[in-house]
Motif scaffolding. Structure first.
Motif, PDB file in Angstrom:
ATOM      1  N   ASP A 151      48.134   4.513  19.814  1.00 45.84           N
ATOM      2  CA  ASP A 151      46.916   5.298  20.700  1.00 45.84           C
ATOM      3  C   ASP A 151      45.590   6.490  20.015  1.00 45.84           C
ATOM      4  O   ASP A 151      45.217   7.616  20.343  1.00 45.84           O
ATOM      5  N   ASN A 178      58.719  -7.705  24.467  1.00 47.58           N
ATOM      6  CA  ASN A 178      58.972  -6.804  25.551  1.00 47.58           C
ATOM      7  C   ASN A 178      59.424  -5.743  25.283  1.00 47.58           C
ATOM      8  O   ASN A 178      58.832  -4.847  26.270  1.00 47.58           O
ATOM      9  N   GLU A 181      56.935  -2.314  25.961  1.00 42.62           N
ATOM     10  CA  GLU A 181      56.735  -1.424  27.466  1.00 42.62           C
ATOM     11  C   GLU A 181      56.723  -0.245  27.240  1.00 42.62           C
ATOM     12  O   GLU A 181      56.647   0.062  27.564  1.00 42.62           O
ATOM     13  N   GLU A 182      57.941   0.182  26.115  1.00 43.08           N
ATOM     14  CA  GLU A 182      58.190   1.241  25.642  1.00 43.08           C
ATOM     15  C   GLU A 182      57.540   1.896  25.164  1.00 43.08           C
ATOM     16  O   GLU A 182      57.020   3.619  25.275  1.00 43.08           O
ATOM     17  N   LYS A 183      55.876   1.219  24.453  1.00 40.96           N
ATOM     18  CA  LYS A 183      54.897   1.662  24.226  1.00 40.96           C
ATOM     19  C   LYS A 183      54.142   1.781  25.174  1.00 40.96           C
ATOM     20  O   LYS A 183      53.109   2.221  24.989  1.00 40.96           O
ATOM     21  N   GLY A 184      53.760   1.377  26.527  1.00 39.92           N
ATOM     22  CA  GLY A 184      53.043   0.835  27.272  1.00 39.92           C
ATOM     23  C   GLY A 184      51.908   0.513  26.680  1.00 39.92           C
ATOM     24  O   GLY A 184      50.943   1.166  26.473  1.00 39.92           O
ATOM     25  N   LEU A 185      51.802  -0.754  25.700  1.00 38.35           N
ATOM     26  CA  LEU A 185      50.936  -1.408  25.198  1.00 38.35           C
ATOM     27  C   LEU A 185      49.733  -2.242  26.471  1.00 38.35           C
ATOM     28  O   LEU A 185      48.212  -2.301  25.981  1.00 38.35           O
ATOM     29  N   ASN A 186      50.623  -2.261  27.564  1.00 33.80           N
ATOM     30  CA  ASN A 186      49.538  -2.722  28.988  1.00 33.80           C
ATOM     31  C   ASN A 186      48.058  -1.959  29.502  1.00 33.80           C
ATOM     32  O   ASN A 186      47.268  -2.210  29.694  1.00 33.80           O
ATOM     33  N   GLU A 187      48.740  -0.338  29.445  1.00 34.41           N
ATOM     34  CA  GLU A 187      47.700   0.712  29.665  1.00 34.41           C
ATOM     35  C   GLU A 187      46.602   1.183  28.183  1.00 34.41           C
ATOM     36  O   GLU A 187      45.954   1.972  28.617  1.00 34.41           O
ATOM     37  N   LYS A 188      47.592   1.032  26.852  1.00 34.13           N
ATOM     38  CA  LYS A 188      47.380   1.858  25.413  1.00 34.13           C
ATOM     39  C   LYS A 188      46.725   0.975  25.057  1.00 34.13           C
ATOM     40  O   LYS A 188      45.588   1.280  24.127  1.00 34.13           O
ATOM     41  N   ALA A 201      54.301  -9.801  29.493  1.00 36.77           N
ATOM     42  CA  ALA A 201      54.287  -9.774  30.280  1.00 36.77           C
ATOM     43  C   ALA A 201      55.033 -10.538  31.763  1.00 36.77           C
ATOM     44  O   ALA A 201      55.208 -11.462  31.561  1.00 36.77           O
TER      45      ALA A 201
END
Length: 283
Positions: free
Chosen positions: A160, A183, A187-194, A237
């Protein structure tokens, strides 16, 4: 006079043993895979992809060349010989029906360098095998975690733009892309959003469950003292989430020249001519 001459010969021989090495040429495909030409059991000429994540060798069901002289029993063949350039390797184990990279008939792993220090020289398209540690000027050491012949390295991920997230990556020269996250990490680092997402593809298996692959851009990646920017990074995902480890793929590996010590506890890296090249686009 005889003693002096003998001393000089012995001293010269000693110097030669320090620098003695074997060189194995290879070619790099457009998919970043390393291909070596081999002669197996003195009969079968095969193009094999170097796979750093394995020790043995394998044959692909999609091979283009014949492998009639590799005799399998329950998909395993023991005690084969492999010649690569001037290097002769005995007692090579082959596995049958394993997929490999494009342009290859199969794979060959790090067993061909057993007990030796070796170098992957991307600048000159060759392996170098040493009896002793070579000149390490310009190289930096990084720790290797050796798990049954698979090598992991630790690196920092700036996701980020602020906090560095350390993660372990499996060296995976069979994956043509850059980074591929597990996976759990994704998920833990929120790659899809960040991460900035640049591509997405959905596949379905026979049960109708979806596998979604996404490609994004990681702002910064730090390995040792080297920092790479805007790195290609993939993750999965969807319903099926089967990626259990992070991959450091072939596109990342080619950006460095590598020296692996004989006990496989340390690797030494130096940026190669590919360090700043555009990133491979995973399709």
């Amino acid at each position: 006079m005889f003693k002096k001459t003998s001393f000089i010969l012995l001293f010269s021989a000693g110097l030669f043993s320090i620098h003695a090495q074997q060189t194995i040429p290879f070619r790099i495909t457009k998919h970043n895979n390393i291909i070596v030409k081999t002669l197996v059991n003195k009969k079968d000429s095969l193009d094999l992809m170097f796979q750093i994540a394995m020790e043995d060798a394998s044959i692909s069901p999609e091979r283009q060349r014949k492998a009639d002289h590799i005799i399998f029993s329950q998909e395993i063949s023991e005690k084969n010989t492999v010649r690569i350039g001037k290097l002769n390797i005995d007692n090579v184990r082959f596995f049958d029906n394993e997929l490999t990279g494009q342009e290859a008939d199969g794979k060959i792993g790090t067993g061909m360098f057993a007990g030796k220090t070796f170098k992957i020289d991307y600048d000159n398209n060759r392996f170098e095998i040493y009896d002793r540690q070579p000149d390490l000027k310009g190289y930096q050491p990084i720790m290797l975690l050796n798990d049954k012949g698979a090598f992991y390295i630790a690196a920092d991920n700036v996701i980020d733009g602020k906090q560095q997230q350390e993660a372990y990556f499996l060296l995976q020269s069979g994956y043509p892309g850059g980074l591929l996250y597990s996976n759990k990490f994704a998920e833990e680092k929120g790659l899809n959003e960040k991460l900035k997402i640049t591509g997405e593809k959905t596949l379905k298996n026979s049960s109708g469950k979806s596998i979604i692959t996404k490609q994004g851009i990681l702002p910064f990646f730090k390995l040792g003292n080297s920092v790479l920017k805007d790195v290609s990074a993939g993750f999965f995902a969807g319903d099926m989430k089967t990626q259990t480890v992070n991959y450091f793929g072939a596109d990342m590996m080619r950006r460095f020249n590598w020296i692996f010590d004989a006990d496989r506890k340390t690797a030494y890296i130096k940026p190669s001519k590919y360090f700043s090249e555009p990133y491979y686009k995973v399709k």
